[in-house]
Design an enzyme around this catalytic site. Structure first.
Site, PDB file in Angstrom:
ATOM      1  N   ASP A 151      63.039-111.916 -71.466  1.00  0.00           N
ATOM      2  CA  ASP A 151      63.511-113.509 -70.367  1.00  0.00           C
ATOM      3  C   ASP A 151      61.894-113.154 -69.103  1.00  0.00           C
ATOM      4  OD1 ASP A 151      64.950-114.203 -68.189  1.00  0.00           O
ATOM      5  OD2 ASP A 151      66.677-113.555 -69.608  1.00  0.00           O
ATOM      6  N   ASN A 154      76.277-114.650 -72.728  1.00  0.00           N
ATOM      7  CA  ASN A 154      77.197-115.034 -72.434  1.00  0.00           C
ATOM      8  C   ASN A 154      77.866-116.486 -73.035  1.00  0.00           C
ATOM      9  OD1 ASN A 154      76.534-113.161 -70.285  1.00  0.00           O
ATOM     10  ND2 ASN A 154      75.090-114.430 -69.696  1.00  0.00           N
ATOM     11  N   GLN A 175      76.550-118.052 -68.116  1.00  0.00           N
ATOM     12  CA  GLN A 175      75.603-119.085 -68.926  1.00  0.00           C
ATOM     13  C   GLN A 175      74.734-119.823 -68.695  1.00  0.00           C
ATOM     14  OE1 GLN A 175      77.482-120.632 -72.900  1.00  0.00           O
ATOM     15  NE2 GLN A 175      75.760-121.023 -74.428  1.00  0.00           N
ATOM     16  N   HIS A 197      72.840-117.577 -77.156  1.00  0.00           N
ATOM     17  CA  HIS A 197      71.777-116.074 -77.098  1.00  0.00           C
ATOM     18  C   HIS A 197      71.741-114.704 -76.874  1.00  0.00           C
ATOM     19  CE1 HIS A 197      71.358-118.458 -73.396  1.00  0.00           C
ATOM     20  NE2 HIS A 197      71.048-116.746 -73.226  1.00  0.00           N
ATOM     21  N   HIS A 216      70.890-111.219 -74.927  1.00  0.00           N
ATOM     22  CA  HIS A 216      69.874-110.766 -73.769  1.00  0.00           C
ATOM     23  C   HIS A 216      70.037-109.138 -74.549  1.00  0.00           C
ATOM     24  CE1 HIS A 216      70.012-113.288 -71.135  1.00  0.00           C
ATOM     25  NE2 HIS A 216      71.662-114.101 -71.499  1.00  0.00           N
TER      26      HIS A 216
HETATM   27  P1  AMP Z   1      71.906-117.124 -69.966  1.00  0.00           P
HETATM   28  O1  AMP Z   1      72.427-117.446 -68.879  1.00  0.00           O
HETATM   29  O2  AMP Z   1      72.865-116.070 -70.602  1.00  0.00           O
HETATM   30  O3  AMP Z   1      72.258-118.582 -70.208  1.00  0.00           O
HETATM   31  O4  AMP Z   1      71.012-116.756 -69.904  1.00  0.00           O
HETATM   32  C1  AMP Z   1      69.712-117.440 -69.909  1.00  0.00           C
HETATM   33  C2  AMP Z   1      68.814-116.466 -70.062  1.00  0.00           C
HETATM   34  O5  AMP Z   1      67.250-117.336 -69.884  1.00  0.00           O
HETATM   35  C3  AMP Z   1      68.455-116.219 -68.006  1.00  0.00           C
HETATM   36  O6  AMP Z   1      68.405-115.139 -67.886  1.00  0.00           O
HETATM   37  C4  AMP Z   1      67.139-117.228 -67.604  1.00  0.00           C
HETATM   38  O7  AMP Z   1      66.007-116.036 -67.003  1.00  0.00           O
HETATM   39  C5  AMP Z   1      66.081-116.807 -69.082  1.00  0.00           C
HETATM   40  N1  AMP Z   1      65.474-117.919 -69.085  1.00  0.00           N
HETATM   41  C6  AMP Z   1      65.838-119.565 -69.186  1.00  0.00           C
HETATM   42  N2  AMP Z   1      64.279-120.492 -68.617  1.00  0.00           N
HETATM   43  C7  AMP Z   1      63.623-119.937 -69.405  1.00  0.00           C
HETATM   44  C8  AMP Z   1      62.459-119.784 -69.955  1.00  0.00           C
HETATM   45  N3  AMP Z   1      61.629-121.043 -70.136  1.00  0.00           N
HETATM   46  N4  AMP Z   1      61.459-118.950 -70.305  1.00  0.00           N
HETATM   47  C9  AMP Z   1      62.129-116.771 -70.335  1.00  0.00           C
HETATM   48  N5  AMP Z   1      63.133-117.257 -70.229  1.00  0.00           N
HETATM   49  C10 AMP Z   1      64.596-118.152 -69.254  1.00  0.00           C
END
Ligand code: AMP
Ligand code: ZN
Length: 137
Positions: free
Chosen positions: A30, A86, A93, A99, A101
């Site tokens: 992440d 999420n 989300q 996905h 975490h």
């Molecule tokens: P969510 O809030 O559950 O949708 O989690 C999305 C996650 O994706 C967040 O923790 C972001 O930090 C992560 N994220 C978004 N863009 C990227 C990226 N390009 N590379 C790695 N992580 C990312």
């Protein structure tokens, strides 16, 4: 999905710090971690959230969670792991591609993922269980 960031990561048009891959899943660090080693496990086939999830990958996901969590524990020395998924903006989300975490935890690390909620009474709690049982019947 053409405009999905995670689809682009999976097909290689956007960069990622990949840590693990199977036929059905892709795992990478992440970018804004809750703690160092925080990893995302993503199904390769696009779907928005748990409601559209293909249940046939369930055992692949569990296997990948175990494998990645074990590696995170070994590498970071963490003493706990949270696995969070999420669904919807109100649940936090931000990326509309399903996905999980995998978050390393340490003693007194200050992360508070679940501030405590409460039922007003045992009656209210029992009524909630009854409604859920009916919905599931
Ligand atoms: P969510 O809030 O559950 O949708 O989690 C999305 C996650 O994706 C967040 O923790 C972001 O930090 C992560 N994220 C978004 N863009 C990227 C990226 N390009 N590379 C790695 N992580 C990312
Ligand atoms: Zn996608």
């Amino acid at each position: 999905m053409d405009d999905c960031i995670f689809c682009k990561i999976i097909n290689g048009t956007l960069p990622s710090c990949k840590v693990y891959e199977t036929d059905t899943l892709y795992a990478f660090l992440d970018l804004n971690p809750s703690s160092k080693g925080h990893t995302l496990i993503v199904p390769k086939k696009h779907c928005q959230d748990i409601f559209g999830a293909d249940t046939s990958i369930g055992s692949d996901v569990l296997e990948a969670m175990k494998t990645v969590a074990r590696a995170i524990k070994e590498v970071t020395g963490c003493t706990g792991i949270n696995i969070v998924q999420n669904n919807g903006r109100d649940a936090g989300q931000m990326i509309d591609h399903l996905h999980w975490h995998i978050v390393p935890r340490f003693a007194n690390d200050g992360l508070d993922l679940w501030p405590q909620g409460k039922y007003d009474s045992m009656d209210e709690m029992n009524a909630m269980a009854e409604k859920l049982r009916k919905a599931l019947a």
